[in-house]
Structures are given as C-alpha cells and as structure tokens.
Design a protein around this motif. Structure first.
Motif, PDB file in Angstrom:
ATOM      1  N   GLY A 319       0.782  -1.229   0.000  1.00 39.83           N
ATOM      2  CA  GLY A 319       0.000   0.000   0.000  1.00 39.83           C
ATOM      3  C   GLY A 319       0.810   1.274   0.000  1.00 39.83           C
ATOM      4  N   TYR A 320       2.077   1.229  -0.432  1.00 40.35           N
ATOM      5  CA  TYR A 320       2.839   2.466  -0.498  1.00 40.35           C
ATOM      6  C   TYR A 320       3.897   2.384  -1.594  1.00 40.35           C
ATOM      7  CZ  TYR A 320       5.984  -0.208   2.612  1.00 40.35           C
ATOM      8  OH  TYR A 320       6.782  -1.178   3.182  1.00 40.35           O
ATOM      9  N   PHE A 321       4.422   3.547  -1.965  1.00 42.13           N
ATOM     10  CA  PHE A 321       5.558   3.658  -2.870  1.00 42.13           C
ATOM     11  C   PHE A 321       6.813   3.825  -2.019  1.00 42.13           C
ATOM     12  CE2 PHE A 321       2.043   5.683  -5.232  1.00 42.13           C
ATOM     13  CZ  PHE A 321       2.048   4.935  -6.401  1.00 42.13           C
ATOM     14  N   MET A 322       7.890   3.181  -2.400  1.00 39.78           N
ATOM     15  CA  MET A 322       9.166   3.365  -1.704  1.00 39.78           C
ATOM     16  C   MET A 322      10.241   3.665  -2.730  1.00 39.78           C
ATOM     17  SD  MET A 322      11.305   0.745   0.777  1.00 39.78           S
ATOM     18  CE  MET A 322      10.138   0.875   2.129  1.00 39.78           C
ATOM     19  N   PHE A 323      11.019   4.722  -2.474  1.00 45.70           N
ATOM     20  CA  PHE A 323      12.068   5.140  -3.392  1.00 45.70           C
ATOM     21  C   PHE A 323      13.408   5.163  -2.665  1.00 45.70           C
ATOM     22  CE2 PHE A 323       8.275   7.949  -4.097  1.00 45.70           C
ATOM     23  CZ  PHE A 323       7.695   7.145  -5.054  1.00 45.70           C
ATOM     24  N   ASN A 324      14.436   4.656  -3.307  1.00 47.38           N
ATOM     25  CA  ASN A 324      15.776   4.642  -2.721  1.00 47.38           C
ATOM     26  C   ASN A 324      16.734   5.257  -3.730  1.00 47.38           C
ATOM     27  OD1 ASN A 324      18.091   4.182  -1.302  1.00 47.38           O
ATOM     28  ND2 ASN A 324      18.106   1.964  -1.604  1.00 47.38           N
ATOM     29  N   ASN A 325      16.895   6.584  -3.626  1.00 49.85           N
ATOM     30  CA  ASN A 325      17.698   7.337  -4.596  1.00 49.85           C
ATOM     31  C   ASN A 325      17.280   6.979  -6.019  1.00 49.85           C
ATOM     32  OD1 ASN A 325      19.124   8.821  -2.750  1.00 49.85           O
ATOM     33  ND2 ASN A 325      20.891   7.469  -2.722  1.00 49.85           N
ATOM     34  N   GLU A 326      16.004   7.184  -6.293  1.00 50.63           N
ATOM     35  CA  GLU A 326      15.421   6.838  -7.589  1.00 50.63           C
ATOM     36  C   GLU A 326      15.115   8.121  -8.360  1.00 50.63           C
ATOM     37  OE1 GLU A 326      11.621   4.216  -9.294  1.00 50.63           O
ATOM     38  OE2 GLU A 326      12.224   4.117  -7.181  1.00 50.63           O
ATOM     39  N   LYS A 327      15.315   8.072  -9.669  1.00 53.22           N
ATOM     40  CA  LYS A 327      15.052   9.237 -10.503  1.00 53.22           C
ATOM     41  C   LYS A 327      13.553   9.531 -10.572  1.00 53.22           C
ATOM     42  CE  LYS A 327      19.047   9.188 -13.614  1.00 53.22           C
ATOM     43  NZ  LYS A 327      19.479   9.159 -15.031  1.00 53.22           N
ATOM     44  N   GLN A 328      13.245  10.832 -10.669  1.00 55.81           N
ATOM     45  CA  GLN A 328      11.849  11.236 -10.715  1.00 55.81           C
ATOM     46  C   GLN A 328      11.135  10.656 -11.936  1.00 55.81           C
ATOM     47  OE1 GLN A 328       9.761  14.995  -9.252  1.00 55.81           O
ATOM     48  NE2 GLN A 328      10.630  15.581 -11.231  1.00 55.81           N
ATOM     49  N   GLU A 329      11.824  10.500 -13.048  1.00 59.97           N
ATOM     50  CA  GLU A 329      11.199   9.934 -14.241  1.00 59.97           C
ATOM     51  C   GLU A 329      10.679   8.529 -13.964  1.00 59.97           C
ATOM     52  OE1 GLU A 329      12.137   9.311 -19.000  1.00 59.97           O
ATOM     53  OE2 GLU A 329      13.802   9.385 -17.561  1.00 59.97           O
ATOM     54  N   SER A 330      11.467   7.724 -13.271  1.00 61.14           N
ATOM     55  CA  SER A 330      11.049   6.364 -12.911  1.00 61.14           C
ATOM     56  C   SER A 330       9.900   6.389 -11.910  1.00 61.14           C
ATOM     57  CB  SER A 330      12.242   5.594 -12.325  1.00 61.14           C
ATOM     58  OG  SER A 330      11.846   4.339 -11.840  1.00 61.14           O
ATOM     59  N   GLU A 348      13.255  19.095 -19.126  1.00 57.02           N
ATOM     60  CA  GLU A 348      13.813  17.747 -19.179  1.00 57.02           C
ATOM     61  C   GLU A 348      14.690  17.437 -17.965  1.00 57.02           C
ATOM     62  OE1 GLU A 348      13.469  15.139 -21.525  1.00 57.02           O
ATOM     63  OE2 GLU A 348      11.728  16.351 -22.055  1.00 57.02           O
ATOM     64  N   GLU A 349      15.312  18.491 -17.377  1.00 56.59           N
ATOM     65  CA  GLU A 349      16.198  18.257 -16.231  1.00 56.59           C
ATOM     66  C   GLU A 349      15.440  17.681 -15.032  1.00 56.59           C
ATOM     67  OE1 GLU A 349      16.339  22.465 -16.846  1.00 56.59           O
ATOM     68  OE2 GLU A 349      15.843  21.079 -18.484  1.00 56.59           O
ATOM     69  N   ALA A 350      14.115  17.897 -14.991  1.00 61.50           N
ATOM     70  CA  ALA A 350      13.322  17.405 -13.866  1.00 61.50           C
ATOM     71  C   ALA A 350      13.305  15.882 -13.814  1.00 61.50           C
ATOM     72  CB  ALA A 350      11.898  17.941 -13.954  1.00 61.50           C
ATOM     73  N   LYS A 351      13.562  15.231 -14.934  1.00 58.83           N
ATOM     74  CA  LYS A 351      13.552  13.766 -14.961  1.00 58.83           C
ATOM     75  C   LYS A 351      14.633  13.172 -14.071  1.00 58.83           C
ATOM     76  CE  LYS A 351      11.804  13.299 -19.717  1.00 58.83           C
ATOM     77  NZ  LYS A 351      12.105  12.751 -21.063  1.00 58.83           N
ATOM     78  N   ASP A 352      15.736  13.898 -13.898  1.00 58.06           N
ATOM     79  CA  ASP A 352      16.903  13.336 -13.225  1.00 58.06           C
ATOM     80  C   ASP A 352      16.987  13.675 -11.739  1.00 58.06           C
ATOM     81  OD1 ASP A 352      17.832  12.174 -15.595  1.00 58.06           O
ATOM     82  OD2 ASP A 352      18.770  14.056 -16.210  1.00 58.06           O
ATOM     83  N   VAL A 353      16.022  14.417 -11.212  1.00 58.16           N
ATOM     84  CA  VAL A 353      16.026  14.721  -9.783  1.00 58.16           C
ATOM     85  C   VAL A 353      15.836  13.412  -9.008  1.00 58.16           C
ATOM     86  CG1 VAL A 353      14.884  15.980  -7.929  1.00 58.16           C
ATOM     87  CG2 VAL A 353      15.112  17.019 -10.197  1.00 58.16           C
ATOM     88  N   MET A 354      16.661  13.215  -7.971  1.00 60.59           N
ATOM     89  CA  MET A 354      16.664  11.956  -7.223  1.00 60.59           C
ATOM     90  C   MET A 354      15.931  12.114  -5.882  1.00 60.59           C
ATOM     91  SD  MET A 354      18.573   9.996  -9.233  1.00 60.59           S
ATOM     92  CE  MET A 354      19.248   8.668  -8.254  1.00 60.59           C
ATOM     93  N   TYR A 355      15.263  11.027  -5.463  1.00 58.10           N
ATOM     94  CA  TYR A 355      14.538  11.034  -4.193  1.00 58.10           C
ATOM     95  C   TYR A 355      14.721   9.700  -3.473  1.00 58.10           C
ATOM     96  CZ  TYR A 355      11.908  14.895  -6.296  1.00 58.10           C
ATOM     97  OH  TYR A 355      11.547  16.066  -6.901  1.00 58.10           O
ATOM     98  N   TYR A 356      14.557   9.758  -2.155  1.00 57.20           N
ATOM     99  CA  TYR A 356      14.328   8.520  -1.413  1.00 57.20           C
ATOM    100  C   TYR A 356      13.267   8.822  -0.372  1.00 57.20           C
ATOM    101  CZ  TYR A 356      16.605   9.510   3.091  1.00 57.20           C
ATOM    102  OH  TYR A 356      16.917  10.001   4.338  1.00 57.20           O
ATOM    103  N   GLY A 357      12.479   7.818  -0.024  1.00 51.14           N
ATOM    104  CA  GLY A 357      11.410   8.007   0.949  1.00 51.14           C
ATOM    105  C   GLY A 357      10.256   7.065   0.705  1.00 51.14           C
TER     106      GLY A 357
END
Length: 392
Positions: A319-330, A348-357
C-alpha cells in the motif's frame, strides 16, 4: 501478517476499508496486542499515539480505540541529502470519519500545501476477468460471491477484492488449452487465488493468463504482463513457470515479485523466499539462480544479479511507494499507472532529480506531489489528467 496489517492501516486511513477488512483488523489487534505494539511499531521510522478522552463509548468504539492506541500510520518523505520534508500522523483523521462520537486529540506536522485546481483519487480494486469462452466480467461492477462455474471450477469474488478459484467436488474437467486472463487497468489492482493454491497480487496496468487445469498440470505455466507478486503453492512434482515478454522463471514453491512493464528498460525479479531460476527468452543458455534478498535485472546487456532491500520491490503490495535514490522519471511512471495520468515534462532536467522516501498509495495525488515539491527542486501543474513537471 505484518504486511497485511500495514496494508489494512493504509486502506482504513484512506477511507477505502470494507466491513470485512475492518473486522479483520480489529480482530487481529484484539488477539495480538503484543505483536502490534512491538513488531508493527518497530517497522515505522517514527510514531505518535492518539489519546481518547471519552470513557462512555459503545463496544465498537472501544474496539477502534484499541486500534488507535496500538498502531499509528506515519508517512515520512525525505530528500536524498536526508533533509526531512514532512512527517504525517493521520490515523486520527481517519478515526473522525468513522467514529463520529469519539473524542480524539491529534498531533500532526504539516506544511502549507500547494493548491491543485484538479485532484485525482488513488487507484483501487479494478480488473477485468476474461473467461475461456471469451466472455469478459468487470470484477469491480459485479456483486460479491459466486460469479460462475467453469470446467469444474467455482469462481468467486470476495468483499476484500480477491478472485478465488475452487475445484467443485474434485471434478476438474478443464483442458490445457482453456485459460482465464485477469487484467488490471491503470489505477487498478487485484488479488487472485489460483486453482493450484497459489496467490498472485496484480499491480496496475498488468495482466495474468493462467490455465484452468493448473492444479493438475505437469508444469504450471502462467503468462505475465506488467507487475505481480507471487506466493506459489509448493509442489515439487509440478514446477511453476512464469513467462514474460523477455524472460522465463521457474520455481517449485516460493515468494517473489516480477516487474516486467514494457515501458521499463529492464525486467526485475526480486526473490523474498525459496529459490528461482531466471532465464532469458532471447538467449536460452543464459540463466541465473536467485537466493532470497537478490534481484535479477534482465536488460539488453544480459542478466545481472544485485543484493537489494526487498521491501522496496514489494512496497506497492503493502500500500505504499518506496524510493531509494530513484530518478523522478522512474517514480512518475509508477505514479502515472496508479493514478491513471499522463506525465509531460516542461523541463527535461526534472527527470533526473533523485529522491528517497516512502509515500502512501492511498493519498490523493495532490498529497503525493506536494512531498516532491517540498524539496524545492520541482513543481507540478495538473491539467485534467495530465501532469506537467517543472524544474525549479
């Protein structure tokens, strides 16, 4: 059981819990309070307790209060540099909707949210079942209970969104050519209990084709498009085979997740329990045997094995999304499937912003996107069902 409890918590919080699931959660809390207060809370990175002040409540309200005092759902979303964005304590908010007479004190931490002129609700239990004769049944539109009897099988739908197959009087008359297919749209998911006793959770924009005689077949063959989590019933004499567009996976009895979306660059198979053999359909001599905690990545370069955090791969099922230094595009590809939206990048640069959470799959899309905006690196605009992404 921990996974099931967390899943039910998220559904309750989102106001999507049906009566059968409400009873299931309440019964578990009452019967296993030590497990709830210990193991479940330890799974969360932070928690707060909801205090109830009114002592004169009926039995149902008291049972819910037990839930509130034992479990707290927390969303924590952070930037890769470990800058904390927000922590949400929202069990009480869900409680207010269900317990109109309960006096609840809530502690929350929120920031002012971006205002979206259009908002989109999360996905839910939606699927189409295609029978052997070609007839299609919309599972979200039919009543719970027995749907049909086919080739010696009884097919039924449960209140919690499961499709269950049972052999009638031990008389399975299906041939190996008779199959059923269950298909989820964007914004849909479904769970299937196959005739051989295996369980499959199907993610959004996915399909599973399976023979009706799978319980008697020498080899239990199914075909998958998209993503699914499998708990295969053990049967050493009858191997279970999952075929996708690019790979074949063979098991005897185990738990694993396969992500085989055509818009992803690789097919990822994550093993949680048991053993599986993964081979390429384009190069049949190339194969790998996975151990628990490993993930195979099949791409144009072949098969690569990684040791991974399996929680990330099966987060969708809980029931949740989990990201571990994943690109915003993915990340936005996953979100687009679940919320049934289209994504357009103004920058286009927004695709490469990285997140975890971690983000709940039961939030509205505005709540999810707000957490990304809190990094200060991106902003969003919703135009109908189209999401436009800007780089700040």
């Amino acid at each position: 059981m921990e996974e099931r409890v967390i899943f039910l918590i998220n559904k309750f919080e989102a106001g999507q819990m049906v009566d059968a699931e409400k009873t299931e959660l309440l019964n578990f809390i009452e019967n296993h309070p030590d497990t709830v207060s210990g193991e479940i809370l330890n799974l969360l990175s932070a928690h707060d307790l909801v205090h109830v002040g009114d002592e004169e409540m009926d039995i149902d309200q008291n049972r819910w209060n037990l839930v509130f005092n034992k479990i707290v759902a927390v969303d924590q979303f952070k930037h890769p540099k470990k800058t904390s964005i927000s922590v949400y304590f929202r069990w009480a908010a869900a409680a207010v909707l269900i317990l109109a007479f309960a006096s609840i004190f809530i502690y929350k931490i929120r920031e002012k949210q971006h205002v979206f002129t259009a908002d989109i609700a999360p996905g839910g239990n939606k699927a189409i079942l295609t029978l052997a004769n070609g007839k299609k049944i919309s599972l979200s539109d039919v009543a719970d209970g027995d749907l049909i009897k086919e080739a010696g099988l009884s097919i039924s739908k449960t209140a919690s969104g499961h499709l269950v197959y049972n052999v009638v009087n031990g008389d399975l008359s299906a041939s190996e050519n008779e199959t059923n297919t269950i298909t989820t749209p964007n914004g849909g998911e479904w769970q299937i209990h196959l005739p051989d006793g295996s369980d499959v959770w199907l993610n959004a924009a996915s399909s599973l084709e399976y023979p009706l005689n799978i319980g008697n077949a020498t080899t239990r063959n199914v075909k998958l498009k998209g993503e699914a989590y499998f708990e295969v019933a053990k049967d050493s004499a009858h191997p279970f085979v999952v075929e996708t567009e690019k790979q074949k996976l063979e098991v005897l009895g185990t738990h694993f997740n396969i992500n085989s979306y055509t818009d992803e660059r690789a097919t990822r198979t994550t093993l949680l329990e048991g053993s599986v053999r993964v081979s390429s359909l384009t190069n049949t001599s190339e194969y790998e045997v996975l151990k628990p905690g490993e993930q195979s990545v099949l791409s144009a370069q072949g098969i690569k094995i990684n040791t991974v955090d399996t929680d990330e791969s099966v987060a969708w099922k809980k029931g949740y999304f989990m990201f571990n230094n994943e690109k915003q595009e993915s990340i936005l590809r996953k979100i687009s499937r679940w919320y049934n939206i289209k994504v357009e990048y103004a920058d286009e640069e927004a695709k490469d912003v990285m997140y975890y959470g971690t983000v709940s799959r039961f939030d509205k899309i505005s709540q999810v996107l707000h957490k990304f905006e809190q990094t200060g690196e991106v902003r969003f605009e919703m135009q109908g069902n189209k999401l436009i992404v800007y780089k700040d």
